[in-house]
Design an enzyme around this catalytic site. Sequence first.
Site, PDB file in Angstrom:
ATOM      1  N   CYS A  21       0.810  -1.320  -0.366  1.00 18.43           N
ATOM      2  CA  CYS A  21      -0.433   0.789   0.426  1.00 18.43           C
ATOM      3  C   CYS A  21       1.020   1.241   0.220  1.00 18.43           C
ATOM      4  O   CYS A  21       2.207   1.339  -0.006  1.00 18.43           O
ATOM      5  CB  CYS A  21      -1.004  -0.370   0.999  1.00 18.43           C
ATOM      6  SG  CYS A  21      -0.321  -0.380   2.828  1.00 18.43           S
TER       7      CYS A  21
ATOM      8  N   GLU B 171       0.843  -0.918  16.701  1.00 17.00           N
ATOM      9  CA  GLU B 171       0.112   0.806  15.597  1.00 17.00           C
ATOM     10  C   GLU B 171      -1.166   1.054  17.084  1.00 17.00           C
ATOM     11  O   GLU B 171      -1.142   1.827  17.670  1.00 17.00           O
ATOM     12  CB  GLU B 171      -1.153   0.351  15.089  1.00 17.00           C
ATOM     13  CG  GLU B 171      -1.835   1.291  14.512  1.00 17.00           C
ATOM     14  CD  GLU B 171      -2.627   1.141  13.525  1.00 17.00           C
ATOM     15  OE1 GLU B 171      -3.554   1.932  13.547  1.00 17.00           O
ATOM     16  OE2 GLU B 171      -2.634   0.098  11.937  1.00 17.00           O
TER      17      GLU B 171
ATOM     18  N   SER C  80       1.552 -10.068  10.718  1.00 17.27           N
ATOM     19  CA  SER C  80       0.910  -8.463  10.289  1.00 17.27           C
ATOM     20  C   SER C  80      -0.147  -8.755  10.412  1.00 17.27           C
ATOM     21  O   SER C  80      -0.922  -9.592  10.017  1.00 17.27           O
ATOM     22  CB  SER C  80       1.047  -9.249   8.949  1.00 17.27           C
ATOM     23  OG  SER C  80       0.165  -8.082   7.566  1.00 17.27           O
TER      24      SER C  80
END
Length: 316
Positions: A18, A132, A229
Amino acid sequence: MTQLTPLTLYLAAPRGFCAGVDRAIKIVELALEKWGAPVYVRHEIVHNKFVVDDLRAKGAVFVEELSDCPDDRPVIFSAHGVPKSVPAAAAARAMIAVDATCPLVTKVHNEAARHFADGLQMIMIGHEGHPETVGTMGQLPNGEVLLVETEGDVAGLVVRDIGKLAYITQTTLSVDDTAGIVAALQARFPGIVGPHKEDICYATTNRQWAVKAIAPKIDALLVIGAPNSSNSLRLVEVGRAAGCAYAQLVQRAVDIDWRALDGIASVGITAGASAPEVLVNEVIDAFCARYDVRVEIVETAQENVEFKVPRILREA
């Protein structure tokens, strides 16, 4: 000569890198060009062993904590984002620090800060311990962000004021699972404030839609990606939920369980947002060596997003 069994490979599009991942890798490469090796990277720049090993070979040194970095070499913060305390500690040591946080993650950080300034307590939908989530929760003081992972977690929330709440989400979640959690939050806290635009990023959403599109056509699904991931793991779950009985994560072609694929006529292939296309081609080549392969691309969206690298790397 042995006749190869026919097999159709349905190639999901979009798949793989991305814009945020592209930018993060470019940041490390440009930093190595600008300052030479070694350049330090706090946490894996993106969650993919192939990418990390390639950058390590070029001179990047991957560490888990800022304390593992010397003062006199540049440090890069990974695409997943970091708690506010990390850049503050780098500034206190007068380090050259480059932030490779994906701009879509930064958008969530900014949302959280804005809600906090308005006196709202935050509920974050995310996975505990994921970098994150750690980075986003670390934007605000302790206790200001409450984490939920499932619909069941919503019932157990203890909030400060039910009239002053907002929710944010990790960018790499399952769209369907998150919708259920949001519905549970809205049912329990009718006044809760949500993001203007969904926090789950365009790339995560597009890759999940592409898997849903190929699921009815395939006997098996292979998702190319790393076991740490988040967005890759969600693609496996989405495939299973869409009716694909055999959906597996593989890092490389060598990880394919050929016995499990015995007797099948069609396989779907996709790749997580941090998996390079070279690994997709490697998997296709492995199938071509064993089957009479026909490749069909199933495209559900086109992506033309591009993010600029930080100014410090654009300057000579």
